[in-house]
Scaffold this active site. Structure first.
Site, mmCIF file in Angstrom:
data_model
loop_
_atom_site.group_PDB
_atom_site.id
_atom_site.type_symbol
_atom_site.label_atom_id
_atom_site.label_comp_id
_atom_site.label_asym_id
_atom_site.label_seq_id
_atom_site.Cartn_x
_atom_site.Cartn_y
_atom_site.Cartn_z
ATOM 1 N N HIS A 60 3.737 3.529 13.001
ATOM 2 C CA HIS A 60 2.686 4.499 13.318
ATOM 3 C C HIS A 60 3.110 5.491 14.396
ATOM 4 O O HIS A 60 2.266 6.200 14.943
ATOM 5 C CB HIS A 60 1.385 3.802 13.748
ATOM 6 N N GLU A 73 -4.934 2.449 2.898
ATOM 7 C CA GLU A 73 -4.959 1.221 3.702
ATOM 8 C C GLU A 73 -5.050 1.526 5.181
ATOM 9 O O GLU A 73 -5.770 0.864 5.931
ATOM 10 C CB GLU A 73 -3.693 0.404 3.410
ATOM 11 N N GLU A 74 -4.319 2.554 5.623
ATOM 12 C CA GLU A 74 -4.166 2.795 7.045
ATOM 13 C C GLU A 74 -5.438 3.298 7.726
ATOM 14 O O GLU A 74 -5.584 3.149 8.935
ATOM 15 C CB GLU A 74 -3.024 3.797 7.286
ATOM 16 N N HIS A 116 0.842 -1.207 0.000
ATOM 17 C CA HIS A 116 0.000 0.000 0.000
ATOM 18 C C HIS A 116 0.867 1.243 0.000
ATOM 19 O O HIS A 116 1.942 1.291 0.596
ATOM 20 C CB HIS A 116 -0.989 0.005 1.171
ATOM 21 N N ASP A 159 0.008 4.477 1.008
ATOM 22 C CA ASP A 159 -0.203 5.516 2.011
ATOM 23 C C ASP A 159 0.566 5.208 3.291
ATOM 24 O O ASP A 159 1.078 4.100 3.483
ATOM 25 C CB ASP A 159 -1.681 5.690 2.317
#
Length: 485
Positions: free
Chosen positions: A460, A147-148, A78, A80
């Site tokens: 994150h 995705e996140e 992904h 992002d």
């Protein structure tokens, strides 16, 4: 383009594209620029490609000589990233490149997230597609957006476009550990009604802050038993309101629903004569939680300071309703996996709280590799919400990826890893969502799937890093694997 830091870092093929990605804004929901970059890559390398309105892109490289009769392979990652920064750091994720450095074996961003989740997976796939030194089977690269925030990109992807029968997801973060299944579950946004009234007379307004927590990924780090800032703050407010006449002005915590909240803050109003008592109780609470979380969150800081005078406060019913909801919302491990005892099977994360004019908005994320378990956790959220006269919406619901003990790609990966490195790899069912579950449901045929990747840590969170040596191993392994499939 800024001066290249990774120009001489091996594998150059991979880190060239990774460094490109650090210069492109790609926060979830803002993927237009990175999608355009990927389109230009496809054009430059003569690849067939297709995009959609969600900014997903699929690229195809034809089978090489000697591989014409082999089944196609899908690479998937992904584009992002989660965008978080430390308090006080000036960084605009909409335009500023990520600032990172090399520290020994680490490529690390000090004050922001790095975006190795999943920029390094994208870079590996691009390097494979651009690799002219080897022949490979027919390749498809599916690079998804958003995705996140709940996998809305892959939800919009047209699975009928997939032609391959084996899928290699590149969104894993432990070299030598192959993911063979993952959790799914709904992300729930709760709307809790609140009402306000004039602040009482002769009160002092205080700001209670919870800082210094490590946070982390709400699935992959949930087993580390790190503190949840929202829960800590709620617990303190309960303690305070048992001793003083406490009015609640504001409550906020967390930035991303899929991250363990690192910070939270409440504005309260108390009788002027009780300020010293609030300060004393807050200091005592700091001592208690510092002991409880001395291993997982050694830098917890809970402070009390004067704030601007409040004009309005929540009514007592609204204050109690909010605190009760937060207090009784599940957050943390619900059950371990009976088949893989070291793996979390089911968990809930209370991720974000914000007060608006007439409602509190609360984000709760469920995860489980067993559908019936995440349905039960969702039922708990729904019933608690109904009891409080609140409403909810399901923001997304990622399907689980069920473990297949007869997987052919799992067998091939295990044999190759043993041959290359003289030891067996590890396998795990990931306690986080991967897009494999969604793609497996959408594909026109059954996909044999596995996930792999280099070591990425502090996902994150500011301080995120990827290791160079593990990326080298994954690059070598992936090239060999594709030649064997």
């Amino acid at each position: 383009m800024k001066d290249r830091i990774l120009a001489n870092t091996e594998p150059k093929e991979v880190f060239h594209y990774f460094e490109d990605l650090t210069c492109i804004p790609r926060e979830s929901g803002n993927e237009a620029a990175v999608c355009a970059y990927l389109v230009e890559f496809a054009k430059a390398h003569g690849l067939e490609y297709q995009t959609d309105d969600a900014h997903n892109i699929i690229m195809r490289r034809s089978a090489g000589k000697g591989f014409e009769d082999r089944a196609g392979v899908i690479l998937q990652a992904h584009m992002d990233m989660v965008c978080e920064k430390n308090a006080g750091v000036e960084h605009d994720f909409a335009k500023d490149p990520i600032s990172f450095e090399i520290e020994g074996d680490k490529i690390i961003a000090r004050d922001t997230t790095l975006g190795a989740d999943d920029g390094i997976g994208v870079a590996l796939a691009l390097a494979i597609l651009a690799d002219k030194s080897r022949e490979y089977p027919a390749l498809e690269f599916v690079c998804t957006a958003d995705e996140e925030r709940g996998m809305t990109g892959v939800e919009a992807f047209d699975g009928s476009l997939l032609q391959g029968s084996t899928l290699i997801n590149l969104d894993s973060d432990d070299e030598g550990v192959f993911i063979i299944g993952c959790a799914g579950g709904p992300v729930v946004k709760v709307f809790l009604p609140i009402a306000r009234e004039a602040a009482p007379a002769d009160v002092s307004t205080l700001r209670i802050s919870v800082r210094g927590l490590l946070g982390g990924h709400s699935g992959e780090d949930i087993h580390r038993c790190r503190a949840n800032s929202i829960k800590l703050l709620c617990r303190l407010l309960y303690t305070l309101k048992e001793s003083v006449a406490l009015s609640l002005v504001d409550f906020m915590g967390g930035l991303k629903y899929n991250a363990i909240p690192r910070e939270a803050e409440a504005i309260i109003a108390v009788p002027a004569g009780d300020v010293a008592k609030v300060e004393e109780l807050t200091a005592a609470y700091q001592t208690v939680v510092a002991k409880e979380y001395r291993f997982s969150d050694p830098d917890i800081s809970i402070t009390c300071a004067a704030a601007d005078a409040a004009r309005q406060v929540l009514t007592k019913a609204s204050r109690d309703g909010l605190l009760n909801y937060l207090y009784f919302t599940q957050s943390g491990i619900v059950r371990m996996n009976p088949e893989f005892p070291d793996i979390v099977e089911s968990s809930v994360s209370l991720g974000v709280v914000r007060l608006e004019a007439e409602q509190a908005v609360i984000h709760v994320m469920t995860r489980s590799s067993m559908k019936s378990m995440y349905e039960e956790m969702f039922c708990h959220i729904r019933r608690l919400t109904e009891l409080h006269g609140a409403t909810y919406e399901v923001m997304s619901c990622c399907p689980e990826w069920e473990y297949d003990p007869d997987s052919g790609v799992k067998k091939t990966c295990g044999e190759l890893y043993q041959k290359l490195y003289g030891k067996a790899p590890k396998y795990m069912v990931l306690h986080a969502g991967l897009e494999c579950g969604e793609l497996g449901e959408k594909a026109p045929r059954k996909l044999d799937m596995i996930s792999l990747g280099p070591d990425v840590r502090n996902l994150h969170s500011p301080g995120e890093y990827v290791t160079i040596s593990s990326t080298q191993k994954v690059w070598h392994f992936l090239r060999e694997l594709l030649c064997q499939l």
